[in-house]
Design an enzyme around this catalytic site. Structure first.
Site, PDB file in Angstrom:
ATOM      1  N   HIS A  15      53.184  22.154 -80.583  1.00 14.40           N
ATOM      2  CA  HIS A  15      52.367  21.016 -81.029  1.00 14.40           C
ATOM      3  C   HIS A  15      50.941  21.105 -80.467  1.00 14.40           C
ATOM      4  O   HIS A  15      49.967  21.055 -81.212  1.00 14.40           O
ATOM      5  CB  HIS A  15      53.026  19.707 -80.583  1.00 14.40           C
ATOM      6  N   GLU A  16      50.845  21.243 -79.160  1.00 16.44           N
ATOM      7  CA  GLU A  16      49.517  21.252 -78.544  1.00 16.44           C
ATOM      8  C   GLU A  16      48.702  22.453 -79.013  1.00 16.44           C
ATOM      9  O   GLU A  16      47.485  22.380 -79.139  1.00 16.44           O
ATOM     10  CB  GLU A  16      49.617  21.224 -77.017  1.00 16.44           C
TER      11      GLU A  16
ATOM     12  N   HIS B 188      46.663  21.670 -81.968  1.00 15.91           N
ATOM     13  CA  HIS B 188      45.353  21.089 -81.649  1.00 15.91           C
ATOM     14  C   HIS B 188      44.381  22.201 -81.242  1.00 15.91           C
ATOM     15  O   HIS B 188      43.202  22.179 -81.593  1.00 15.91           O
ATOM     16  CB  HIS B 188      45.456  20.109 -80.482  1.00 15.91           C
TER      17      HIS B 188
ATOM     18  N   HIS C 208      42.995  23.944 -84.194  1.00 16.92           N
ATOM     19  CA  HIS C 208      42.012  23.078 -84.845  1.00 16.92           C
ATOM     20  C   HIS C 208      40.648  23.209 -84.145  1.00 16.92           C
ATOM     21  O   HIS C 208      39.597  23.241 -84.787  1.00 16.92           O
ATOM     22  CB  HIS C 208      42.521  21.626 -84.770  1.00 16.92           C
TER      23      HIS C 208
END
Ligand SMILES: [Zn+2]
Length: 717
Positions: A503-504, A507, A510
Site C-alpha cells: 500500500h505505502e 504512494h 505516485h
C-alpha cells in the site's frame, strides 16, 4: 487503510507576506545568518538533494525556520509590490519558486517529527506551529497579493497558458479564497486568531498522544500470562521491556488503532481486556495527556471558522474541495454501507459466539474477544491460521521479490540500495530507482520499524517533491511500524504488514513517477479522497499469482508458499469484512459527526465521550463488540489533515475496486498496463482534475458495486 500524510498539503498553502518581523525574531534571524554551518540553509549537496540527516542537529531547525520565513516574506513582499502589472510569470510562477528554504526545513522537520522525534523537537514543534500558521495567514490575507492573483485569474483564458499553467492559476485562486482572502478586515483578524490557536492545539494533541501511547504500553510481569503468543512475539516483548529498563518483564507496545495485534493470540481473557482498555482509554482517562479538552476546542473553532468562510459547517467547507463535492454525497455513501456492514458484523459475532459456547465459555463475545475467536473461526471454517503465513513473509524478501518485483514487471523500474546516503536512524534504508532505460528517477527511503519517537500507523511523505520548474527529482519515504525483532532474528511480516508495504509503496510510486512542471502539483498533491486510490490499487499485486510465487518463500527452507495455503488465503479474503468495515465506518461517521455541526452544537470536554456514543448510535454502528477503529481522543487523522476526510479511504476504494477490475480485464501484470496507469494517472499528480484522470485511465466511471462485491457486503444476512 492507512493514511498518507503528504507534507505538500501542510506547506503548499504557504504563499506570501504583509507585516514586518517582530523584533525578537529579527535577532534570531541575525544569529542564524552568522551560523553558516547550518546544513539546512543551502540545498543539500547530496544526490537528489537528499537531506543531510547525519549533519542536521536539533539546534539547526529553529534558525532555519526563522530564516526561511523571513526570506519567504521578503519574496512575497517583492511579488505583491512589484510595480509591473501582474502577469502569470511575475506572480504565480514567482510564488511557486518562493519559500525554498522554508519548504526544505519544513519537509525535513515534519518528516522527522513523525518518524523520529524527541523532546527537543517536540518543543520546537510547539513553538513553531503557531508561527507557521501566522506566517501563512500573513500571506494569504495580504490584500495586494490577492488582487494580483484575482486579476490574473479573471483573464486566465486569454493568457495563452498551457493546461497545467491555467490549472495552477485556478488552484492559487481557489486556495487563497478558501483561506479567507475575501474576508473583511475584522473577520481576517478573528481568522488569524483561530488558526494560531488551532496550530497550537494540534501540536498538543499529537505530542500528548505519542506520550500517552508510550506510557499506556501493557507491562506484564510473567511469561505465563502471555500464553498464546508465539515465542518470537514473547522475545520481542522481552526486548521491548529491556529498552524501557524493565529487564525481566514483558512489554506490549500499543499500535495507533483501537484493536491491537496481540489480542488475536493472548489466551488470558482478563489480560486481553486489560490490553484493549489501555488502548481504548488513551487520551480520555484524565491526567496530563488527556485530549478531550483539546478536541472540544478544535471542533468548536473549526465550526466557527467554517461560518466565517461562508460554509454551514467544517465538513461543508472541506468537502466542497474534494472529489466527493458535498456533505450529502459523503453521507449517502456512508449510509449505504453502514447497514450491510453491521449486519455482516452481527453474523460474524454469531459465529464467534458458537465457538465460545462450544468451549463452555459462559460469556457473551466482547470487543476484547473478537480477534482471538475470529482466529478460531478462521481455523474452524477454513482450517487456516494467519500465523502460518509469517515464515513466508520475510521482510526483505517481500520488499525486493514482491513489492519491487511487481513494480519492475509493471513499470520496468529497477532499484539499487544506496548505503552511502545515511538515513536519520540506522535501520532506515535508501534505494535509488531507475527507469527502464537506466535514467535516474528517484530516491526511495524505507523506514520499516516501530520506535519510541515514531508516531503510530503507516504513511508516505516527500522529502523532495518533483518539479521541472525547480529541476528536482523526488525523494520519497515510506514509514511503517513493524515491531523490531531481537538482534539476529529475521523480520517476519504479518499479512497486514505485508499488505501495508504494498500500500505505502503505491504512494511512493505516485510521488516517484510525478512528471509535472509545478511543485504545487507534485505526486500526491491531489484531493484527500483521491490520494488513497493509487496506493490501494498497488495492494492488488500482493496476491497476484506471479508476484506471490516470486516472494512468498519460507525464510529457512526457501520452499514456496504451499498452494493449499494460497487457496485458503483466497477463500478467506471476504472473511471478517463485517468487522473491518464496521470499525472503519464507526471512525468515519464519528469524524463527520464532529464536523457536520455548528459551533453551538459542539460538545465541551466533559461531554466528548457522550457525543461519541450518541454519534455512533445515531449512525447505527453502535455495536459494542466492534469499537470504532479510532476513538475520538486518539484519532489523529481528524486532528491533522484528514478532518472531515476519513471517509476518503472507502471513497477511494470505489475507484480502487473499479481499477482492479480494469487491470484484471486487460491482462493484469504487464508493462503495457503499468505504462498506461503511469502515463494517464500516476505521473500527473494534481496537474488535472482528479476524476478526469481516473476516467483517462479506466475509460469509465467509478462503480460502487465493485466495492460491495469485494467486501462481500452484497450478501444479505
Ligand atoms: Zn495510504
Amino acid at each position: 487503510m492507512r493514511p498518507a500524510y503528504t507534507l505538500a498539503a501542510a506547506i503548499a498553502v504557504t504563499i506570501g507576506l504583509a507585516q514586518p518581523l517582530p523584533a525578537a525574531a529579527d535577532t534570531e534571524v541575525e544569529t542564524a545568518v552568522k551560523n553558516t554551518a547550518n546544513p539546512l540553509f543551502q540545498p543539500s549537496p547530496l544526490a537528489y538533494q537528499f537531506p543531510p540527516f547525519d549533519k542536521i542537529r536539533d539546534a539547526d531547525y529553529l534558525p532555519a525556520f526563522e530564516k526561511g520565513m523571513a526570506e519567504h516574506r521578503a519574496e512575497i513582499e517583492a511579488i505583491a509590490n512589484n510595480p509591473e502589472a501582474p502577469s502569470f510569470d511575475n506572480t504565480i510562477v514567482a510564488l511557486e519558486r518562493s519559500g525554498a528554504l522554508l519548504g526544505r526545513v519544513s519537509r525535513v522537520f515534519f518528516g522527522l517529527t513523525g518518524a523520529n522525534t524527541n523532546d527537543a523537537m517536540q518543543k520546537i514543534q510547539a513553538e513553531v506551529a503557531p508561527k507557521l500558521a501566522a506566517h501563512n495567514d500573513q500571506i494569504v490575507l495580504d490584500g495586494k497579493l490577492f488582487a494580483r492573483i484575482e486579476a490574473i485569474h479573471a483573464k486566465r483564458d486569454s493568457l495563452g497558458l498551457d493546461a497545467e499553467s491555467k490549472r495552477l492559476v485556478e488552484r492559487y485562486y481557489t486556495d487563497i479564497v478558501r483561506a479567507g482572502a475575501k474576508l473583511a478586515d475584522a473577520d481576517k483578524t478573528r481568522l488569524k486568531a483561530i488558526n494560531a490557536e488551532m496550530a497550537t492545539l494540534g501540536t498538543q494533541f499529537s505530542n500528548n498522544l505519542l506520550k500517552e501511547t508510550n506510557a499506556a504500553a501493557l507491562v506484564v510481569d510473567s511469561k505465563d500470562a502471555l500464553k498464546g503468543l508465539s515465542d518470537g512475539a514473547i522475545r520481542t516483548a522481552a526486548e521491548a521491556a529491556k529498552t524501557r529498563n524493565l529487564d525481566g518483564k514483558y512489554v506490549i507496545p500499543l499500535l495507533n488503532t483501537s484493536g491491537q495485534p496481540a489480542l488475536a493470540s493472548l489466551e488470558d481473557r482478563a489480560l486481553r481486556q486489560k490490553l484493549l482498555d489501555a488502548s481504548l482509554t488513551r487520551g480520555s482517562k484524565g491526567g496530563e495527556f488527556d485530549n478531550r479538552a483539546i478536541v472540544a476546542k478544535v471542533v468548536k473553532l473549526r465550526a466557527e471558522r467554517a461560518k466565517l468562510l461562508g460554509y454551514a459547517t467544517h465538513a461543508d467547507y472541506v468537502l466542497a474541495d474534494e472529489t466527493a463535492g458535498s456533505v450529502a454525497a459523503v453521507n449517502r455513501l456512508l449510509a449505504q454501507l453502514a447497514p450491510p456492514a453491521v449486519a455482516n458484523a452481527r453474523a460474524e459475532a454469531a459465529d464467534i459466539q458458537k465457538i465460545i459456547d462450544r468451549e463452555g465459555g459462559k460469556f457473551q463475545v466482547a470487543a476484547a474477544d473478537w480477534s482471538y475467536y475470529t482466529e478460531k473461526v478462521r481455523k474452524d471454517k477454513y482450517d487456516f491460521d494467519t500465523a502460518e503465513l509469517r515464515p513466508y513473509f520475510e521482510a526483505d524478501n517481500v520488499l525486493k521479490n514482491g513489492v519491487f518485483f511487481a513494480a519492475t514487471k509493471l513499470y520496468g523500474i529497477t532499484f539499487k540500495e544506496r548505503k552511502d546516503l545515511p538515513g536519520y536512524a540506522p535501520e532506515v534504508r535508501v534505494f535509488e530507482v531507475f527507469n527502464e532505460d537506466g535514467s535516474p528517477l528517484a530516491l526511495f527511503l524505507l523506514d520499516l520499524y516501530a520506535r519510541a519517537g515514531k508516531r503510530g500507523g503507516a504513511w508516505a511523505n516527500a522529502y523532495v517533491p518533483q518539479s521541472h520548474l525547480l529541476g528536482t527529482k523526488p525523494v520519497i519515504s515510506n514509514n511503517l511500524n513493524v515491531p523490531k525483532p531481537p538482534a539476529g532474528e529475521p523480520t517476519l511480516l504479518t499479512w497486514d504488514e505485508a499488505n501495508t508495504l504494498f500500500h505505502e509503496f503505491g504512494h511512493a510510486l505516485h510521488g516517484m513517477f510525478s512528471n509535472v512542471k509545478y511543485p504545487r502539483f507534485a505526486g500526491t498533491s491531489v484531493p484527500r479522497d483521491f490520494v488513497e486510490y493509487p496506493s490501494q490499487v498497488n495492494e492488488m499485486w500482493m496476491t497476484w499469482p506471479e508476484v506471490l510465487a516470486n516472494y512468498a518463500k519460507h525464510y529457512q527452507t526457501g520452499a514456496p508458499l504451499p498452494q493449499a495455503l494460497v487457496d485458503k488465503v483466497k477463500a478467506t479474503e471476504k472473511f471478517n469484512q463485517g468487522f473491518a468495515t464496521t470499525e472503519y465506518l464507526g471512525a468515519a461517521l464519528l469524524d463527520q459527526a464532529y464536523h457536520q455541526i455548528d459551533a453551538s452544537q459542539a460538545p465541551d470536554a466533559d461531554s466528548i465521550l457522550a457525543f461519541e456514543a450518541n454519534a455512533l448510535k445515531k449512525a447505527g454502528v453502535d455495536f459494542a463488540p466492534v469499537p470504532p477503529r479510532y476513538r475520538t481522543t486518539y484519532f489523529s487523522h481528524i486532528m491533522g489533515g484528514y478532518s472531515a476526510g476519513y471517509y476518503a479511504y472507502i471513497w477511494s476504494e470505489v475507484l480502487d475496486a473499479t481499477s482492479v477490475e480494469w487491470f484484471k480485464a486487460n491482462g493484469g501484470l504487464t508493462r503495457k498496463n503499468g505504462d498506461h496507469f503511469r502515463n494517464t494517472l500516476l505521473s500527473r499528480g494534481g496537474s488535472a482534475d482528479a476524476l478526469s484522470l481516473f476516467r483517462d485511465f479506466s475509460g469509465g466511471e467509478p462503480n460502487v458495486e465493485t466495492l460491495l462485491e469485494r467486501r462481500g457486503l452484497n450478501v444479505k444476512h
